[in-house]
Design an enzyme around this catalytic site. Structure first.
Site, PDB file in Angstrom:
ATOM      1  N   ASP A 115       0.678  -1.359  -0.091  1.00 39.75           N
ATOM      2  CA  ASP A 115       0.002  -0.056  -0.008  1.00 39.75           C
ATOM      3  C   ASP A 115       0.925   1.289   0.066  1.00 39.75           C
ATOM      4  O   ASP A 115       2.009   1.344   0.698  1.00 39.75           O
ATOM      5  CB  ASP A 115      -0.826  -0.155   1.317  1.00 39.75           C
ATOM      6  CG  ASP A 115      -1.848   1.187   1.431  1.00 39.75           C
ATOM      7  OD1 ASP A 115      -1.840   2.023   0.690  1.00 39.75           O
ATOM      8  OD2 ASP A 115      -2.550   1.011   2.386  1.00 39.75           O
ATOM      9  N   ASP A 124      -7.879  -7.092   1.239  1.00 36.21           N
ATOM     10  CA  ASP A 124      -7.081  -7.326   2.429  1.00 36.21           C
ATOM     11  C   ASP A 124      -7.819  -6.739   3.740  1.00 36.21           C
ATOM     12  O   ASP A 124      -8.467  -5.576   3.265  1.00 36.21           O
ATOM     13  CB  ASP A 124      -5.670  -6.598   1.963  1.00 36.21           C
ATOM     14  CG  ASP A 124      -5.950  -5.025   2.252  1.00 36.21           C
ATOM     15  OD1 ASP A 124      -5.579  -4.610   3.190  1.00 36.21           O
ATOM     16  OD2 ASP A 124      -6.589  -4.444   1.602  1.00 36.21           O
TER      17      ASP A 124
END
EC number: 2.4.2.29
Length: 376
Positions: free
Chosen positions: A92, A271
């Site tokens: 990320d 996720d």
């Protein structure tokens, strides 16, 4: 990266596919355990591989940049060598963490200045240096730098933020395309659709993101406090526009029910910190529903944690014993519960994939969403 669609459900948009990366093949739909700071909390790498059967894990640029730092990661040869995870990794970009630091950050066209949550030191993230940082971390899939808007969010703010995220994406792509990987294997850049819960902004963003023609696409800014029906509505809007032949990643989602409903809307990758965070607080996700292991009703329940699970700790430890560990704040309690929840999440997406392939997904999903939300 190469993505191949293998099967599609006739009664929904659910699909089964396969992603080939430099560190291995991922079968979709897939859930990615969150390894924020180079570790999935309370879980060993061999357990991720053998017990949970994770195919890809997630790391976080913001946290890794601050600690252990880029010098250490570069000397190690990248995150794969640093934490000894042999499979694919996704990072990320840090946009979400910066969004959550509302008291200590400033957003400008150049990028975001923020203060470290560790020592208060001042830092700047720009689209360019976030690409450079993720090159050094060495993930197989890296995310564009974006602004994740809060919920609720004023329409005009969401529109201005969206336009800036698109300008930042152009800078991310330019920097990514003009640099090379550090460790001799290919990396892939995913752009992120934003737009809060506004249909026209989501449509505009999905069209802009698709026009960049990257190898996969992500949807951000959901699961930030909006009701589930708004999440599903925005996901449906976006999946109608994002190209079918590329993987779609819904960031930060979610509960088991969220995952099944979004698979039905055409999402391939998920996720969430929920399986491990909730595990540490004694919440277990099971095939029959949700257990709060702290409740007194489990105090003398000596049945296995989950009898019809093939996970060793589920079979050999009782609910009473796990309750004792969690209530005593023993580290082993967090380990067992985290293993259990992650194993369940990976079982859920694997089962969904099998149902998509054999043509029974929709009926199975409709049955499961009624069961999985029950409190036992």
């Amino acid at each position: 990266m190469k993505f191949t669609l293998q099967a599609q459900d006739k009664l929904s948009k659910a699909r089964a596919g396969e992603m080939e990366t430099a560190h291995g093949t991922i079968q979709t739909p897939i859930f990615m355990p969150v390894g924020t700071a180079a570790t999935v909390k309370a879980v060993h790498m061999h357990e991720l591989v053998n017990d949970i059967q994770a195919q890809i894990i997630l790391g976080n640029t913001y946290h890794l940049y601050l600690r252990p730092g880029l010098d250490v990661l570069q000397k190690a040869g990248g995150l794969h060598k640093f934490n000894n995870w042999k499979g694919p990794i996704l990072t990320d970009s840090g946009g979400y963490q910066v969004y959550s630091l509302t008291e200590v950050r400033k957003i400008k066209e150049e990028g975001v200045t923020f203060r470290s949550h560790i020592d208060g030191s001042k830092h700047l993230f720009t689209p360019e240096n976030v690409m450079d940082t993720q090159r050094i971390i060495g993930a197989d899939i890296i995310m564009a730098f974006d602004e994740c808007t809060p919920y609720p969010c004023d329409y005009n703010y969401a529109r201005r933020s969206l336009d800036m995220t698109h300008r930042w994406l152009k800078r991310c792509c330019d920097r990514f395309d003009s640099t090379t990987p550090h460790y001799g294997y290919d990396q892939t850049l995913f752009p992120i659709v934003q737009g809060s819960v506004y249909k026209d902004l989501r449509e505009k963003s999905a069209e802009v993101i698709a026009s960049f023609e990257r190898e996969g696409n992500a949807i951000g800014g959901l699961s930030v406090g909006e009701p589930a029906h708004e999440m599903y509505a925005m996901t449906e809007v976006v999946t109608k526009i994002l190209p079918e032949h590329k993987p779609r990643y819904l960031m930060g989602v979610g509960t088991p029910v969220n995952i099944l409903e979004n698979i039905a809307l055409g999402i391939d990758m998920f996720d969430c910190v929920m399986p491990t965070r909730n595990a540490r607080n004694g919440m277990l996700f099971t095939k029959e529903g949700i257990i709060n292991i702290k409740n007194k009703k489990w105090a003398d329940d000596f049945s296995p944690i989950e009898a019809n699970s093939d996970l060793l700790v589920d079979q050999i430890h009782s609910k009473a014993y796990l309750r004792h560990l969690i209530r005593s704040q023993e580290i082993l309690g967090a380990q067992i519960a985290s293993l259990h929840n992650l194993h369940f999440y990976l079982w859920l997406v694997k089962e969904a994939r099998e149902k998509i392939i054999d043509g029974t997904f929709y009926a199975w999903k409709e049955k499961m969403v009624k069961v999985l939300d029950q409190r036992l």
